[in-house]
Design a protein around this motif. Sequence first.
Motif, PDB file in Angstrom:
ATOM      1  N   PRO A   1       9.272  -9.795   6.466  1.00 48.06           N
ATOM      2  CA  PRO A   1       8.709  -8.814   7.406  1.00 48.06           C
ATOM      3  C   PRO A   1       7.542  -8.038   6.799  1.00 48.06           C
ATOM      4  O   PRO A   1       6.555  -7.745   7.483  1.00 48.06           O
ATOM      5  N   TRP A   2       7.643  -7.729   5.504  1.00 49.29           N
ATOM      6  CA  TRP A   2       6.544  -7.020   4.856  1.00 49.29           C
ATOM      7  C   TRP A   2       5.326  -7.923   4.712  1.00 49.29           C
ATOM      8  O   TRP A   2       4.181  -7.442   4.756  1.00 49.29           O
TER       9      TRP A   2
ATOM     10  N   LEU B   1       4.409 -10.102   6.943  1.00 55.95           N
ATOM     11  CA  LEU B   1       3.779 -10.050   8.263  1.00 55.95           C
ATOM     12  C   LEU B   1       2.979  -8.759   8.447  1.00 55.95           C
ATOM     13  O   LEU B   1       1.871  -8.777   8.989  1.00 55.95           O
ATOM     14  N   VAL B   2       3.529  -7.648   8.001  1.00 56.06           N
ATOM     15  CA  VAL B   2       2.803  -6.378   8.071  1.00 56.06           C
ATOM     16  C   VAL B   2       1.546  -6.471   7.209  1.00 56.06           C
ATOM     17  O   VAL B   2       0.469  -5.998   7.599  1.00 56.06           O
TER      18      VAL B   2
ATOM     19  N   GLN C   1      -1.097  -8.352   9.067  1.00 55.39           N
ATOM     20  CA  GLN C   1      -1.730  -7.469  10.044  1.00 55.39           C
ATOM     21  C   GLN C   1      -2.741  -6.554   9.363  1.00 55.39           C
ATOM     22  O   GLN C   1      -3.827  -6.314   9.893  1.00 55.39           O
TER      23      GLN C   1
ATOM     24  N   SER D   1      -0.482  -0.868  16.194  1.00 49.60           N
ATOM     25  CA  SER D   1       0.534  -1.908  16.025  1.00 49.60           C
ATOM     26  C   SER D   1       0.954  -2.041  14.564  1.00 49.60           C
ATOM     27  O   SER D   1       2.127  -2.220  14.261  1.00 49.60           O
ATOM     28  N   LEU D   2       0.009  -1.946  13.656  1.00 50.54           N
ATOM     29  CA  LEU D   2       0.306  -2.043  12.234  1.00 50.54           C
ATOM     30  C   LEU D   2       1.216  -0.909  11.791  1.00 50.54           C
ATOM     31  O   LEU D   2       2.224  -1.132  11.115  1.00 50.54           O
TER      32      LEU D   2
ATOM     33  N   SER E   1       4.678  -1.411  13.410  1.00 47.38           N
ATOM     34  CA  SER E   1       5.396  -2.521  12.767  1.00 47.38           C
ATOM     35  C   SER E   1       5.938  -2.102  11.413  1.00 47.38           C
ATOM     36  O   SER E   1       7.084  -2.415  11.062  1.00 47.38           O
ATOM     37  N   GLY E   2       5.135  -1.404  10.628  1.00 49.55           N
ATOM     38  CA  GLY E   2       5.590  -0.939   9.325  1.00 49.55           C
ATOM     39  C   GLY E   2       6.773   0.002   9.437  1.00 49.55           C
ATOM     40  O   GLY E   2       7.750  -0.117   8.689  1.00 49.55           O
TER      41      GLY E   2
ATOM     42  N   GLU F   1       8.903   0.158  11.941  1.00 55.81           N
ATOM     43  CA  GLU F   1      10.058  -0.600  12.439  1.00 55.81           C
ATOM     44  C   GLU F   1      10.682  -1.455  11.340  1.00 55.81           C
ATOM     45  O   GLU F   1      11.902  -1.528  11.212  1.00 55.81           O
ATOM     46  N   VAL F   2       9.854  -2.096  10.535  1.00 56.51           N
ATOM     47  CA  VAL F   2      10.379  -2.905   9.430  1.00 56.51           C
ATOM     48  C   VAL F   2      11.148  -2.014   8.463  1.00 56.51           C
ATOM     49  O   VAL F   2      12.253  -2.353   8.028  1.00 56.51           O
TER      50      VAL F   2
END
Length: 187
Positions: A12-13, A15-16, A19, A60-61, A64-65, A67-68
């Motif tokens: 997940p990190w 993917l962040v 982004q 979004s970035l 997302s961070g 949320e992760v």
Amino acid sequence: MPSSERLKTTWPWLLVGLQAVCVLFLVGEEFADLFWGETPGAVINTDILENLVISVLLVSLVASGLEVRRVMTRQKRLENQVKAASGEFAGMLEEHFEEWALTPSECDVAMLCLKGFSIAEIAGIRKTAEGTVKAQCNAIYRKAGVSGRPQLLSLFLDELLYGAVLADGMTNNGQSERRSRLLQVQA
């Protein structure tokens, strides 16, 4: 930490991070266009959409961070709860075995029964006769106040499922209260 566990926590990190690279690329491209490349009219016409995309991507970035981080924190907390529950379960077994005054042999047989071993398998593991294991099982059931293996297992499952409810102020009036709670849940 095994590599599969490490991968579960790092992807997940990654993917962040991807982004973030996209955001940096777009922001850099915008600055390059503004200072070195486009005419003022072109900046107004084409860059409004690009700036909007950059803004949405930045939001979004960040989301997302966050949320992760929230999911990873929750996962770690749940893993710790499972570890604590397994330790508590072992303690609960020992507590009940002491309360029922089981002998060391009966404790061993009870553990093997709860693990699902048959009478013959328990006799083989303990290197005793099946009749001895049957007698020990009957003594365990009598001391626990149950009629057989399913009820013995049910006692511990009830503790796992409803132990938190009992700890939150309800009094434990024995097996009948646990069974009535179980029937209420099933209804």
